[in-house]
Scaffold this active site. Structure first.
Site, PDB file in Angstrom:
ATOM      1  N   ALA A 121       0.914  -1.296  -0.174  1.00 15.52           N
ATOM      2  CA  ALA A 121       0.028   0.108  -0.175  1.00 15.52           C
ATOM      3  C   ALA A 121       0.834   1.222  -0.078  1.00 15.52           C
ATOM      4  CB  ALA A 121      -0.790   0.160   1.283  1.00 15.52           C
TER       5      ALA A 121
ATOM      6  N   GLU B  39      -0.132 -10.091 -12.873  1.00 18.31           N
ATOM      7  CA  GLU B  39      -0.974 -11.163 -13.211  1.00 18.31           C
ATOM      8  C   GLU B  39      -0.482 -11.845 -14.552  1.00 18.31           C
ATOM      9  OE1 GLU B  39      -5.384 -10.527 -12.343  1.00 18.31           O
ATOM     10  OE2 GLU B  39      -5.222 -10.368 -14.509  1.00 18.31           O
TER      11      GLU B  39
HETATM   12  N1  UDP Z   1      -0.571  -0.476  -5.481  1.00 23.28           N
HETATM   13  C1  UDP Z   1      -0.326   0.613  -4.780  1.00 23.28           C
HETATM   14  N2  UDP Z   1       0.290   1.684  -5.094  1.00 23.28           N
HETATM   15  C2  UDP Z   1       0.154   1.839  -6.349  1.00 23.28           C
HETATM   16  C3  UDP Z   1      -0.470   1.051  -7.266  1.00 23.28           C
HETATM   17  C4  UDP Z   1      -0.812  -0.205  -6.648  1.00 23.28           C
HETATM   18  O1  UDP Z   1       0.208  -0.046  -3.503  1.00 23.28           O
HETATM   19  O2  UDP Z   1       0.257   3.076  -6.637  1.00 23.28           O
HETATM   20  C5  UDP Z   1      -0.776  -1.984  -5.044  1.00 23.28           C
HETATM   21  C6  UDP Z   1      -2.090  -1.957  -3.896  1.00 23.28           C
HETATM   22  O3  UDP Z   1      -1.860  -3.165  -3.292  1.00 23.28           O
HETATM   23  C7  UDP Z   1      -3.060  -2.557  -5.039  1.00 23.28           C
HETATM   24  C8  UDP Z   1      -2.190  -3.377  -5.946  1.00 23.28           C
HETATM   25  O4  UDP Z   1      -1.063  -2.789  -5.956  1.00 23.28           O
HETATM   26  O5  UDP Z   1      -4.350  -3.243  -4.580  1.00 23.28           O
HETATM   27  C9  UDP Z   1      -2.877  -3.649  -7.329  1.00 23.28           C
HETATM   28  O6  UDP Z   1      -3.174  -2.554  -8.090  1.00 23.28           O
HETATM   29  P1  UDP Z   1      -4.475  -2.037  -8.277  1.00 23.28           P
HETATM   30  O7  UDP Z   1      -5.525  -2.417  -7.475  1.00 23.28           O
HETATM   31  O8  UDP Z   1      -4.425  -0.811  -8.765  1.00 23.28           O
HETATM   32  O9  UDP Z   1      -4.573  -2.920  -9.793  1.00 23.28           O
HETATM   33  P2  UDP Z   1      -5.984  -3.700  -9.886  1.00 23.28           P
HETATM   34  O10 UDP Z   1      -6.300  -4.893  -9.442  1.00 23.28           O
HETATM   35  O11 UDP Z   1      -7.245  -2.776  -9.920  1.00 23.28           O
HETATM   36  O12 UDP Z   1      -5.816  -3.883 -11.733  1.00 23.28           O
END
Ligand code: UDP
Length: 231
Positions: A9, A183
């Site tokens: 985070a 992913e």
């Molecule tokens: N994250 C973070 N800072 C950022 C971007 C991402 O801490 O600036 C972490 C955070 O734990 C987040 C995860 O990376 O839940 C995945 O990013 P995000 O949720 O934006 O991706 P999504 O699952 O929506 O594709």
């Protein structure tokens, strides 16, 4: 069992953390000794958390590096993390909705992505650049797994983290970033090293899906532009 829950985070994403920890205290592997590992660029204090929080300082980088580099952070914390029996990761913008118990304890634990539960293989969004270490042909794949929740025995989880981190570094040397970042690499890893436990999408359930089913872990809908800082 000793369990580590690892989360990342940075910057605005820290606002999701209180709900994640409050609900994990209630629902996540309550029969076991669970510690939280928070990888963050911020000094964050949670008072009166029922479980121990280890804060690991990392530097923030713009999108997509905080998600892409997750396996690098876990590898760097290997000495501490290998002292646990199991390690689980979830995105910080998630929360626990009902009991998540011993059914998730296995060597390599993957979760089917909710967007691809009933999809045909041709719809899976694996990395399609043959130059990438994450490359996987749709017809070869087993399932499309979510990056949002996974885990396993500490030995297997740390082995996975090391391999994926090496593969991401190899791609970077060729200026390649896989389509869905970490992913895409996770899906390739689980193609080569089959999961020993496959969880259904109730463990990564979007809050805007309507369903009669009772979810286990909920993924919060967010405004990506608002959270993903450019710097
Ligand atoms: N994250 C973070 N800072 C950022 C971007 C991402 O801490 O600036 C972490 C955070 O734990 C987040 C995860 O990376 O839940 C995945 O990013 P995000 O949720 O934006 O991706 P999504 O699952 O929506 O594709």
């Amino acid at each position: 069992m000793k369990i580590a829950l690892v989360n990342i985070a940075t910057n605005k994403y820290i606002s999701f953390l209180p709900k994640l920890y409050t609900t994990a205290n209630m629902f996540f592997l309550n029969e076991h000794e669970v510690d939280y590992f928070l990888f963050s660029n911020l000094d964050f204090l949670i008072n009166n958390c029922a479980r121990k929080i280890h804060i690991k300082k990392i530097e923030h980088k713009p999108w997509p590096y905080m998600t892409l580099n997750r396996y690098k952070f876990f590898t760097e914390a290997e000495d501490q993390l290998k002292q646990y029996d199991y390690i689980y990761y979830c995105d910080v913008d998630m929360y626990f909705y009902s009991k998540v118990g011993n059914e998730i304890l296995s060597d390599r634990v993957a979760t089917i992505h909710p967007g691809f539960f009933n999809s045909k293989k041709t719809e899976y969004t694996y990395e399609d650049n043959p130059e990438s270490t994450a490359f996987l042909k749709n017809e070869d794949g087993d399932n499309y797994y979510a990056g949002g929740f996974n885990g396993g025995s500490s030995r297997e989880f740390l082995k996975m983290a090391k391999t994926i981190n090496e593969n991401i570094t190899k791609d970077e040397e060729k200026s390649i970033i896989a389509k869905w970042h970490d992913e895409s690499h996770l899906n390739k890893y689980f193609f080569v090293n089959k999961p020993t436990k496959i969880l259904n999408p109730l463990y990564c359930f979007p809050d805007n899906f309507s369903s009669d089913l009772s979810p286990k872990i909920i993924a919060i809908t967010k405004n990506h532009e608002l959270f993903r800082s450019e710097v």
